[in-house]
Design an enzyme around this catalytic site. Structure first.
Site, PDB file in Angstrom:
ATOM      1  N   LEU B  43       4.376 -15.556   9.129  1.00 46.33           N
ATOM      2  CA  LEU B  43       5.839 -15.600   9.058  1.00 46.33           C
ATOM      3  C   LEU B  43       6.433 -16.138  10.343  1.00 46.33           C
ATOM      4  CD1 LEU B  43       6.733 -12.288   7.233  1.00 46.33           C
ATOM      5  CD2 LEU B  43       6.820 -14.608   6.350  1.00 46.33           C
ATOM      6  N   SER B 284       0.480   1.010  -1.772  1.00 44.88           N
ATOM      7  CA  SER B 284       1.860   1.155  -1.302  1.00 44.88           C
ATOM      8  C   SER B 284       2.237   2.610  -1.026  1.00 44.88           C
ATOM      9  CB  SER B 284       2.818   0.574  -2.327  1.00 44.88           C
ATOM     10  OG  SER B 284       4.131   0.921  -1.974  1.00 44.88           O
ATOM     11  N   ARG B 330       4.485   8.122   8.230  1.00 47.80           N
ATOM     12  CA  ARG B 330       3.109   7.627   8.189  1.00 47.80           C
ATOM     13  C   ARG B 330       2.174   8.332   9.168  1.00 47.80           C
ATOM     14  NH1 ARG B 330       3.976   1.024   7.871  1.00 47.80           N
ATOM     15  NH2 ARG B 330       4.724   1.039   5.744  1.00 47.80           N
ATOM     16  N   HIS B 401      -3.572  -0.338  10.352  1.00 45.57           N
ATOM     17  CA  HIS B 401      -2.722  -1.230   9.576  1.00 45.57           C
ATOM     18  C   HIS B 401      -2.002  -2.264  10.426  1.00 45.57           C
ATOM     19  CE1 HIS B 401      -0.214  -2.603   6.403  1.00 45.57           C
ATOM     20  NE2 HIS B 401       0.881  -2.086   6.872  1.00 45.57           N
ATOM     21  N   GLU B 425       3.864 -10.314  15.311  1.00 44.86           N
ATOM     22  CA  GLU B 425       3.034  -9.154  15.657  1.00 44.86           C
ATOM     23  C   GLU B 425       2.280  -9.368  16.961  1.00 44.86           C
ATOM     24  OE1 GLU B 425       0.350  -7.855  12.533  1.00 44.86           O
ATOM     25  OE2 GLU B 425      -0.430  -6.202  13.724  1.00 44.86           O
ATOM     26  N   LEU B 441       7.974  -7.840   8.577  1.00 41.52           N
ATOM     27  CA  LEU B 441       8.413  -9.128   8.038  1.00 41.52           C
ATOM     28  C   LEU B 441       9.701  -9.547   8.731  1.00 41.52           C
ATOM     29  CD1 LEU B 441       7.736  -8.539   4.234  1.00 41.52           C
ATOM     30  CD2 LEU B 441       6.235  -9.465   5.975  1.00 41.52           C
TER      31      LEU B 441
END
Lengths: 228, 638, 251
Positions: B43, B284, B330, B401, B425, B441
């Site tokens: 991205l 997800s 999380r 992740h 990132e 994103l």
């Protein structure tokens, strides 16, 4: 106007040519089959029908003009159909120069995979058919102008009838794929239409094949005889 | 070195506008005189390359994949945040900013995060105009959903493939510039080193992965958009090819590496099924809305889950966090699962799993309702595990992740090497110690579409009219020789162990000592072990084949060699950060409830590590973090 | 489980290749197909043979990098599944498995099972985008898009560019790939201004790239891991005819 050349050169353009000429040829095959059925109404009717084809368009056109035009149109369609098919086949062969050691079709039908061979069989049949019933050069008992006599006497030979029946089955396979495929190629689709495409192809294929095959079978069965 | 973050002065909401006014511009006729090298086509990289191409710069763009469209941004599922407030639920730029800083456990730079929130709205406009098929309501307007860490619905999504669709949008914009001749793409080309000359980034050295050619590229600026380093753990949700080499080599040439210990563990991944496991697949987070997480009460209970009666199950999240239950953030959910496994109550192979059970939800709502919500996830789960989650509970376990750490950059996204930028990132800048869902994103595209194209001109304008360094210059050839030497050495070692074997060993060590929980003792153990392992790797790795051809073992070997070096720095950073914050949990520092206990007094800074030579002790540089707009609090989910 | 593999080995783009036999013993049914190959490769390396080269990256079915023809089927026996998501429980102990690269003149083999699919990129480059430069977009909600159109566009946009459609097509045609992108953009209002010129440009490049032509076998749809429908091919054909015959802006 160079786009026209480009269109005919492009594979997708050729596919459209295949589809349009295929539809024309289907129209001919269907009409031909309907005309063939006049055999059941006796010699006068079918011979008059054959003669009447020459009078189509009168008084604008002279005797035989319409038939000539139709024949020229058909020849053009056949030539374009075969040209496009040959040319696309060459492109497709080049696109898979090296084949697979193992290949297992997942969706392709027997009909779709045999289009090329079916087309060749139909071409050979058409040539024979013309020599047999139109020009009479391979017909042992050909009487010019007497369609009824020529057909019935021809079909009384079981070998010849058998060949006609096989050829019609090949035509059926070709039509079955062609009749839904042309809609796909010409972009005639939509959720409602899509549900009808395959039944349409199956129905019209059956009509043409059954109509045509019924003739040699009727002759062989003695249902239709030389004397009407 | 004194770190200068170049944060504009003035109120937070005006900083970005002020910066854009203060930054120098390159006039349109001069832009085409510059050549910018961009590494990575995710991205951040694709959007930056496309936008810089549109502006008129010459861009060369590199990716190791066979196509720019395959960068790992493509795998992001959930969505992208934007402060559009289409739902009229009280969202605003400031709220998105606030949530992101808080979610990052107050370890991000305020000014960067506010800018991110500001441009988030432009990203949605841009992507929509490109034809990104975001989910819509029946009236034809864009749909939103809620996501962890926020009380508003601000997440835009394209089914479960938001990353794919945004990446394809950026890739298509990139291909448009390729057609226009502004961007030259070099796929299957991996950056193996950075060329720094007279203190400035002047180009890169790459290896063509199809032919093996090693060559140099000269540019006026170099942009790294090379993603995260989660694969240091071997098993992660990253793509197999994701690696740290570009960023690490830049670090070795002078770019500071910031907060390498900040890694994010995602709680709902499909567990490891055997030694052969090559990667982990994320399921997800939304599954936790209806699934209940439990383990058998008795350690080592090997009965089938459906045979375990209700009275012998421990719904531990509901028990420990009655207010949030299965929906704790999380990091909390991940650590809780680990604790159960450590106590011997984990399920499945090796006891590394917990159940995520939909039986109650199916009973309550019916199987059709569950299928409508999660049908594709259930199918994916069944494809991978062979179990039908409609009948037996899913098994899940946390997995690495995302990595919040990365190359240190200033407000303009420039690293400590002038002319070298880092976006997406690969930099450290916006997520602090923990990233909120649907923010990766956003950051990648914010950097690429809107930030870098504005800031890079400031540097270039200062070097207007200067000659680019020829690739025949010794600055390039020396580094090419260095790269060739490293490559040759890997091929010549011809030891007894495969690259993957070493990588697995390193990954396991990092997971155990520098994973979900870290302790000073464990980190010291790791720091003693890593140099030995690295040494053995260089003595005993077996890489077959040549260098003038496709050689995937060679590619992997180079990446793993750099992971060994990074792993050491991660442990050093984790040991140095004697507090818990976000994804960095030091067992010595927890609240009585077992939550991360920050030490704002001593650790409210960015740790930017400076490389001082081969395996020499890195030097810590601190960038203090000032919080003028956000109040620092302790998180609680009881 | 014990398996016999026949794998295409080819040292380089110009080298001759052959199917080579390998015994893969002691595999677990829980392995993915690529993990099975990983294990085979690890053993090969220790035995001194170069590992089998195959493309892969995300291993979760979305990047489109992986792909091989397994027992004559692109991506193997399970429908709607990429090779990386295929698991060994789809096979039986004692099976013989044939593994071949995508076979297409437009996808030359680079090594073993790895092919060059850059022809797909060139099709996109020809026009698979909306020409909108960064910064010029208006508010995303200014143009409502009917949900059905947005959903259909998303179905088409789900293409991962793996090339299975080409590999499976008896003609090696790329119609499903091209049509998916033409449909994705052509279904949305944002894609309308360039709809016909895009179709012409993308088809022209597709045909230059040595792909074959579509004869409606529907093999592509059957192997597509994202289940993209051949309806989009019909749509492409329609747009193409429109672009050639009816476009008021085409000279």
């Amino acid at each position: 106007m160079s786009w026209i050349i480009g269109f005919f050169r492009s594979a997708m353009g050729k596919k459209a040519v295949m589809a349009v000429t295929g539809v024309m040829l289907f129209g001919f095959v269907l009409t031909h089959m309907v005309g063939n059925l006049k055999l059941y109404f006796g010699p006068e009717k079918i011979n008059a029908y054959a003669e009447g084809l020459r009078e189509i368009g009168a008084p604008l056109l002279s005797h035989g003009d319409a038939l000539l035009i139709a024949r020229l149109g058909l020849i053009a369609a056949v030539v374009l159909h075969i040209w496009a098919a040959t040319s696309l086949t060459l492109v497709n062969r080049r696109a898979r120069a090296q084949g697979y050691a193992r290949k297992s079709p997942q969706a392709a039908t027997y009909a779709s995979r045999t289009m090329r061979y079916g087309g060749l069989i139909i071409l050979a049949f058409v040539v024979y058919h013309l020599m047999h019933f139109t020009w009479g050069n391979v017909h042992g008992d050909f009487v010019p102008g007497d369609v009824y006599h020529n057909v019935v006497s021809g079909f009384q030979n079981p070998l010849i009838s058998g060949f006609y029946i096989l050829a019609q089955l090949a035509l059926g396979l070709h039509l079955y794929h062609g009749l839904w495929s042309f809609m796909q190629t010409l972009g005639l689709n939509g959720p409602r239409l899509n549900a009808l495409r395959q039944p349409f192809a199956a129905t019209f294929t059956a009509i043409v094949v059954i109509g045509n095959i019924s003739l040699p079978l009727s002759v062989l069965a003695g249902f239709v005889t030389l004397h009407g | 070195m004194q770190l200068d973050a170049k944060i504009p002065t003035g109120p937070i909401a005006e900083k970005w506008e002020k910066a854009r006014f203060d930054l120098k511009l390159v006039n349109p006729a001069n832009k085409r005189k510059f050549e910018i090298l961009i590494v990575g086509t995710g991205l951040a990289g694709a959007s930056a390359a496309a936008t810089l191409g549109e502006l008129g710069y010459n861009v060369r763009c590199f990716c190791f994949q066979d196509s720019a469209r395959r960068a790992h941004s493509i795998a992001a599922q959930g969505g992208i945040n934007a402060a559009k407030n289409y739902q009229n639920d009280g969202d605003s730029v400031f709220r998105l900013f606030y949530d992101t800083v808080k979610g990052g456990d107050y370890r991000a730079r305020e000014a960067n995060v506010h800018r991110l929130a500001e441009v988030s709205v432009n990203i949605i406009d841009q992507a929509t105009a490109q034809g990104v098929p975001f989910a819509r309501e029946y009236g034809g307007l864009l749909a939103n959903r809620s996501f962890g860490g926020a009380q508003v619905s601000r997440t835009f999504y394209a089914r479960g493939q938001t990353g794919q669709q945004l990446l394809l949008g950026a890739y298509q914009a990139l291909m448009r510039q390729v057609k226009a001749g502004r961007v030259t793409l070099h796929a299957r080309t991996e950056m193996l080193d950075l060329v720094v000359h007279e203190g400035r980034a002047r180009g890169i050295v790459t290896r063509d992965l199809a032919t093996g050619d090693i060559r140099s590229w000269s540019g006026d600026a170099v942009v790294l958009a090379t993603g995260g380093y989660g694969n240091v753990y071997y098993l992660s949700t990253n793509a197999k090819g994701s690696n740290v080499t570009a960023a690490w080599r830049a670090h070795r040439r002078g770019a500071y590496f910031a907060n390498p210990c900040y890694t994010q563990i995602h709680p709902t991944c499909i567990p490891v099924s055997g030694d052969y496991q090559s990667k982990l697949t994320l399921m997800s987070e939304s599954l936790r809305n209806d699934g209940r997480i439990w383990v058998p009460t008795a350690p080592g209970d090997s009965r089938r889950p459906t045979d375990i009666p209700e009275s012998e199950r421990d719904y531990y999240l509901e028990r420990r966090y009655p207010a949030f239950g299965n929906l704790v953030p999380r990091d909390v959910a991940s650590r809780a699962a680990k604790k159960e496994a450590d106590d011997g109550r984990g399920v499945g192979p090796g006891g590394l799993g917990v159940y995520l059970d939909f039986a109650n939800a199916i009973e309550r709502l019916g199987q059709d309702a569950i299928a409508a919500r999660y049908g594709n996830l259930f199918e994916m789960y069944e494809r991978i595990t062979g179990d039908d989650p409609y009948r037996v509970p899913m098994r899940i376990f946390p997995a690495v992740h995302y990595t919040m750490g990365g190359l240190w950059v200033d407000y303009n996204l420039m690293t400590t090497v002038p002319g070298l930028y880092s976006i997406g990132e690969s930099n450290f800048s916006d997520h602090g110690a923990n990233r909120l869902g649907a923010s990766a994103l956003m950051q990648g595209l914010a950097d690429g579409y809107f930030v870098l194209p504005n800031t890079i001109g400031d540097y270039l304008a200062q070097h207007m009219g200067e000659e680019r360094l020829e690739t025949s210059d010794s600055a390039f050839t020396a580094i090419e020789d260095d790269v060739r030497g490293r490559t040759r050495k890997l091929l010549e070692t011809n030891g007894k162990r495969t690259v993957d074997d070493f990588h697995r060993e390193l990954g396991l060590l990092m997971w155990n000592e520098c994973g979900m929980e870290r302790s000073a003792e464990g980190l010291r153990r790791a720091l003693a072990k890593i140099p030995e392992m690295r040494e053995e790797f260089h003595q005993n790795v077996r890489v077959l084949g040549g260098d003038q051809t496709v050689n995937q073992s060679l590619e992997k070997a180079g990446r793993v060699a750099d992971f060994f070096e990074l792993a050491e720095l991660m442990c050093i950073d984790a040991l140095n950060r004697d507090e818990s914050c976000g994804g960095h949990f030091r067992t010595e520092h927890q609240t009585p409830e077992g939550e991360a206990q920050r030490d704002d007094e001593n650790f409210r800074y960015v740790a930017a590590w400076e490389c001082t030579g081969d395996f020499a002790k890195p030097v810590l540089n601190k960038e203090p973090l000032e919080f003028e707009n956000v109040k620092l609090t302790q998180r609680s989910y009881k | 489980m014990d398996l016999t593999l026949y794998v295409w080995r080819q040292a380089g783009p110009d080298a001759a290749g052959e199917m080579k036999r390998y015994e893969a013993q002691g595999m677990s049914p829980d392995m993915s197909f690529l993990e099975m190959l990983d294990v085979v490769n690890e053993r090969l390396i220790l035995e001194g043979e170069e590992p089998i080269v195959f493309e892969h990256d995300c291993r979760e079915g979305i990047c489109g990098a992986c792909g091989m023809v397994i027992n004559g089927v692109a991506h193997g026996p399970q429908r709607a599944t990429t090779t990386c998501q295929l698991h060994m429980r789809q096979f039986n102990d004692g099976d013989t498995i044939y593994i071949e690269p995508w076979r297409s003149t437009a996808f030359p083999v680079l090594r073993d099972l790895m092919v060059d699919r850059s022809s797909f990129d060139r099709i996109i480059e020809a026009g698979g985008y909306v020409s909108v430069s960064t910064g010029s977009a208006r508010d995303a909600n200014e143009i409502p898009v009917p949900k059905a159109d947005a959903d259909s566009a998303m179905d088409a946009a789900a293409c991962i560019g793996c090339g299975a459609c080409v590999a499976a097509c008896p003609n090696g045609a790329a119609q499903l790939f091209t049509s998916a992108k033409v449909a994705h953009l052509g279904l949305l209002p944002q894609g309308q201004p360039e709809r016909l010129s895009r179709t012409r440009a993308m088809v022209a490049v597709m045909e230059d790239e040595a792909f074959g032509s579509c004869t409606n076998h529907r093999e592509c749809e059957a192997v597509c891991p994202k289940q993209i429908s051949v309806d989009y091919i019909a749509r492409l054909n329609r747009d193409y005819l429109k672009a050639q015959l009816l476009d008021p802006n085409a000279k």
